[in-house]
Enzyme design. Sequence first.
Site, mmCIF file in Angstrom:
data_model
loop_
_atom_site.group_PDB
_atom_site.id
_atom_site.type_symbol
_atom_site.label_atom_id
_atom_site.label_comp_id
_atom_site.label_asym_id
_atom_site.label_seq_id
_atom_site.Cartn_x
_atom_site.Cartn_y
_atom_site.Cartn_z
ATOM 1 N N SER A 109 0.846 -1.402 -0.135
ATOM 2 C CA SER A 109 0.208 0.164 0.029
ATOM 3 C C SER A 109 0.729 1.230 -0.007
ATOM 4 O O SER A 109 0.679 2.260 -0.702
ATOM 5 C CB SER A 109 -1.024 -0.055 1.079
ATOM 6 O OG SER A 109 -1.907 -0.897 1.000
ATOM 7 N N ASN A 144 7.176 -7.812 10.806
ATOM 8 C CA ASN A 144 6.040 -6.834 10.496
ATOM 9 C C ASN A 144 4.754 -7.298 11.272
ATOM 10 O O ASN A 144 4.699 -8.321 11.907
ATOM 11 C CB ASN A 144 5.976 -6.831 9.124
ATOM 12 C CG ASN A 144 5.429 -7.979 8.512
ATOM 13 O OD1 ASN A 144 5.490 -9.178 8.889
ATOM 14 N ND2 ASN A 144 4.476 -7.727 7.478
ATOM 15 N N GLU A 153 4.546 -12.177 8.596
ATOM 16 C CA GLU A 153 5.251 -12.836 7.480
ATOM 17 C C GLU A 153 6.533 -12.638 7.005
ATOM 18 O O GLU A 153 7.224 -13.198 6.352
ATOM 19 C CB GLU A 153 4.250 -12.677 6.119
ATOM 20 C CG GLU A 153 4.263 -11.518 5.586
ATOM 21 C CD GLU A 153 3.427 -10.349 6.116
ATOM 22 O OE1 GLU A 153 3.338 -9.517 5.276
ATOM 23 O OE2 GLU A 153 2.963 -10.250 7.012
ATOM 24 N N THR A 205 -2.377 -9.662 1.934
ATOM 25 C CA THR A 205 -2.977 -8.925 0.832
ATOM 26 C C THR A 205 -4.303 -8.250 1.095
ATOM 27 O O THR A 205 -5.087 -8.284 0.225
ATOM 28 C CB THR A 205 -2.890 -9.557 -0.434
ATOM 29 O OG1 THR A 205 -3.937 -10.673 -0.457
ATOM 30 C CG2 THR A 205 -1.494 -10.096 -0.606
ATOM 31 N N ALA A 229 6.492 -1.178 3.273
ATOM 32 C CA ALA A 229 5.183 -1.364 4.244
ATOM 33 C C ALA A 229 6.041 -1.975 5.630
ATOM 34 O O ALA A 229 5.086 -1.813 6.551
ATOM 35 C CB ALA A 229 4.647 -2.542 3.556
ATOM 36 N N GLY A 264 3.935 -0.297 8.697
ATOM 37 C CA GLY A 264 3.584 -0.908 9.989
ATOM 38 C C GLY A 264 4.960 -1.477 10.743
ATOM 39 O O GLY A 264 6.012 -1.557 10.040
ATOM 40 N N CYS A 296 1.705 -8.588 10.506
ATOM 41 C CA CYS A 296 1.229 -9.687 10.302
ATOM 42 C C CYS A 296 1.816 -10.766 10.529
ATOM 43 O O CYS A 296 1.553 -11.871 10.282
ATOM 44 C CB CYS A 296 0.525 -9.510 8.939
ATOM 45 S SG CYS A 296 -1.106 -8.442 8.831
#
Length: 454
Positions: A77, A274, A278, A426, A92, A121, A276
Amino acid sequence: MEKQSIQLTPNARLVLEKRYLKKDTRGLPVESPEDMFRRMASNVASADLIYDKNADINSLEEQFYNLLATLQFMPNSPALMNAGRDLQQLLACFVLPVEDSIELIFETVKQAALIHKSGGGTGFSFSRIRPRNDIVSTSGGCASGPISFMRVFNEATEAINQGGFRRGANMAVLRVDHPDILDFISSKKVEGELRNFNISVGITDKFMDAVEGNLDFQLINPRVNSVAKLVNASELFEQIVRFAWKNGEPGILFLDTINAANPTPFIGTIEGTNPCGEQPLLPYEACVLGSINLSRMVVLKNEKYVIDWNRLEHVIQLAVHFLDNVIDVSKYPIHQIERITKGNRKIGLGVMGFADLLIKLGISYNSEEAIQCAEGLMKFFSQKANEASIRLAEKRGVFSNYPKSIYAQKGNQRYRNATRTTIAPTGTISIIANCSSGIEPLFAIVYKRHVLLE
């Protein structure tokens, strides 16, 4: 690729208008989705001039534009929001260190605010902070512990609106051997607490061995690196499981496993990810993500869809080029992040639309055939991403920290990027691309989507 008109769903256009497109002082969009993709393609293509002053960036811009406009690939994003604009922060994922010092903790709060303002993030390990009720020598008082400082970070995040895009997101990690681990595990038991954080317990091999043996396990005060108390490992693990079942958190990070695959162990130890989870990163490291829309990677043969391996290979090659360029054209919130990010040049190319792909191929998601398809697909995907990074290294050179990487020790794999692939959720970019998110299944055949814009 031939230039095509952009086919966007009403939800995609709504998300773009509210969150991504440039706006005037009244908050009204002053560019179209086509303008946004053009702005991004032009900006990212310009990085080629760094390596070749005669580079045909107009041709590359067209390739990037068509890749985006046909919804075959979408970057993270911040690239959509900021490319070719004043912020120009396009990455990101960030991880920041949190030290056991009031001055340094609030310096990190400031750094996180700058990252959130630009759409990024952040992940943090709070494991260095002394436990609750530990001594504070300067005042003679008692320490408040890592959970209290997580709340400070949470409130700071609440106050920062990401350039009108969304609230910031964070990951908090606490090592399983920290004395405050039980408080951490239950820190989100009340709905709404720490709402800007995901939380994960940093699991070690030593702890898992103790769980399997039903043994006592040492909790270590990080201030003095000494044993604070003993707990039963199995009971502690049961608490993690119970709250994960009840609240959906905490998650777990296998820190020893992650660091066994750390491509630059001589640069530092990975202690966080990060938001999330991953993308594991070193302290002060950032990563740019992008995802290929697998639902577009098919071709009709004998009235049946099959994977278009040639197209997929071409898109992977172009996407790796795109993401590597992003590292060069991006601005960075602080110089420490720029130094280590450009030193390692990590990219995370992933996929979305996997469930849609299976539907087109006539394969049930919960089948052995789907597993075999995923294995074959991702083996090809990883191989081609690696090859694309090697080709870039031949033209541009390996990442500058390469001599301190595991690849230099092996002496054969000369990559441009310390990492190449990452499977991200995503969430928003899959809405724009009109495909299923990440590698998730469809949870309903027919559903009504409510797009949250605040």
